[in-house]
Design an enzyme around this catalytic site. Sequence first.
Site, PDB file in Angstrom:
ATOM      1  N   ASN A  10      32.531 -11.065  10.171  1.00 35.54           N
ATOM      2  CA  ASN A  10      31.820  -9.993   9.467  1.00 35.54           C
ATOM      3  C   ASN A  10      32.561  -8.687   9.739  1.00 35.54           C
ATOM      4  OD1 ASN A  10      30.062  -8.108   8.456  1.00 35.54           O
ATOM      5  ND2 ASN A  10      28.425  -8.513   9.950  1.00 35.54           N
ATOM      6  N   LYS A  12      32.081  -5.794   8.593  1.00 29.74           N
ATOM      7  CA  LYS A  12      31.228  -4.582   8.565  1.00 29.74           C
ATOM      8  C   LYS A  12      31.930  -3.467   7.782  1.00 29.74           C
ATOM      9  CE  LYS A  12      29.045  -6.212  12.754  1.00 29.74           C
ATOM     10  NZ  LYS A  12      28.357  -5.940  13.993  1.00 29.74           N
ATOM     11  N   HIS A  94      21.293  -8.940   8.177  1.00 31.56           N
ATOM     12  CA  HIS A  94      21.966  -8.515   9.401  1.00 31.56           C
ATOM     13  C   HIS A  94      21.134  -7.425  10.080  1.00 31.56           C
ATOM     14  CE1 HIS A  94      24.882  -6.912  12.188  1.00 31.56           C
ATOM     15  NE2 HIS A  94      25.524  -8.068  12.060  1.00 31.56           N
ATOM     16  N   GLU A  96      21.879  -4.778  11.380  1.00 32.93           N
ATOM     17  CA  GLU A  96      22.221  -3.404  10.980  1.00 32.93           C
ATOM     18  C   GLU A  96      21.573  -3.052   9.643  1.00 32.93           C
ATOM     19  OE1 GLU A  96      26.396  -4.082  11.460  1.00 32.93           O
ATOM     20  OE2 GLU A  96      26.082  -4.236  13.623  1.00 32.93           O
ATOM     21  N   GLU A 166      21.518 -13.491  16.207  1.00 38.80           N
ATOM     22  CA  GLU A 166      22.299 -12.398  16.787  1.00 38.80           C
ATOM     23  C   GLU A 166      21.368 -11.463  17.555  1.00 38.80           C
ATOM     24  OE1 GLU A 166      26.176 -11.765  14.301  1.00 38.80           O
ATOM     25  OE2 GLU A 166      24.585 -10.526  13.468  1.00 38.80           O
ATOM     26  N   GLY A 172      28.220  -5.824  19.492  1.00 36.61           N
ATOM     27  CA  GLY A 172      29.122  -4.689  19.678  1.00 36.61           C
ATOM     28  C   GLY A 172      29.022  -4.048  21.049  1.00 36.61           C
ATOM     29  N   SER A 212      29.140 -10.264  20.376  1.00 35.29           N
ATOM     30  CA  SER A 212      30.228 -10.198  21.351  1.00 35.29           C
ATOM     31  C   SER A 212      30.885 -11.547  21.631  1.00 35.29           C
ATOM     32  CB  SER A 212      29.752  -9.549  22.654  1.00 35.29           C
ATOM     33  OG  SER A 212      29.299  -8.225  22.405  1.00 35.29           O
TER      34      SER A 212
HETATM   35  P1  13P Z   1      30.245  -8.206  17.524  1.00 32.90           P
HETATM   36  O1  13P Z   1      30.980  -9.510  17.520  1.00 32.90           O
HETATM   37  O2  13P Z   1      31.122  -7.020  17.309  1.00 32.90           O
HETATM   38  O3  13P Z   1      29.324  -8.079  18.699  1.00 32.90           O
HETATM   39  O4  13P Z   1      29.279  -8.238  16.213  1.00 32.90           O
HETATM   40  C1  13P Z   1      28.483  -9.329  15.990  1.00 32.90           C
HETATM   41  C2  13P Z   1      27.903  -9.196  14.636  1.00 32.90           C
HETATM   42  O5  13P Z   1      27.083  -8.332  14.377  1.00 32.90           O
HETATM   43  C3  13P Z   1      28.383 -10.111  13.585  1.00 32.90           C
HETATM   44  O6  13P Z   1      27.602 -10.028  12.448  1.00 32.90           O
END
Ligand code: 13P
Length: 251
Positions: A10, A12, A94, A96, A166, A172, A212
């Site tokens: 992803n 982003k 997601h 976010e 997640e 992140g 992560s």
């Molecule tokens: P990270 O791997 O940067 O922690 O992000 C995970 C994520 O949100 C994938 O959709």
Amino acid sequence: MKRKKLVAGNWKMNMTYDESVSLIEELKQISTNDVDVKIAPSFTNLNNAVSLLSLSEIEVIAQDVYLEERGAFTGEISIEMLKSVGVNSVIIGHSERRKYFNENDFILSKKAKTAIDNSVNIIFCVGEELSEREKGNHFKLIKNQIICGLFSLDTEQIKNVVVAYEPVWAIGTGKTAENYQIQEMHEYIRKLFDDKYGSDISRQIRILYGGSVKPNNAEEIFSLKDVDGGLIGGASLNFSDFNAIVRAANG
Ligand code: 13P
């Protein structure tokens, strides 16, 4: 039944057009072998990503889609638009999107249904905030996200869904959930599918972990019984990390 592992990157809101071209050129070297590999670039890079990867096993998917099929919704992207550039899967829900764009369970269930009704597969994300886990609410919350978001789909439709767990506090942050926390939540999610759709479906449905995932922890996480791969953020922006994660999924 053996479930095929899936690793999805992803991206982003990262990667300009030129940056995405460079990364995709590198990604062509990946040996997918027994793993489904997908990448989710931004909308502006989708069309080109699909053509660059037309001879590759890597599938290009979208990070989001709007819930209505067409009309006066300035700035939004429809399912039909995705399909018209060769994109047939989309990430929905997601954390976010839930957090910064106020996408609630009602919106997300509508998005999921619109996608599936139009033959677009989905990766449906669920996850709890740290505060919810600390209060001991995490199972209840995930159950709610899954029931509201997905359980209006019928038995045939649900086969086109992948779930991604997640935990928000692991995204992140460099902080991965403990293996036992991952496994117990994945097992719990699979049980929800078992109760609703029966064992054939629950044994087939793929549940990814995200938060992560890096080259140094991927193999261990992917070896957990109910983990069927990963949804990768930061580490998907870098060829060698993403390649190493796909390799880890190949075992
Ligand atoms: P990270 O791997 O940067 O922690 O992000 C995970 C994520 O949100 C994938 O959709």
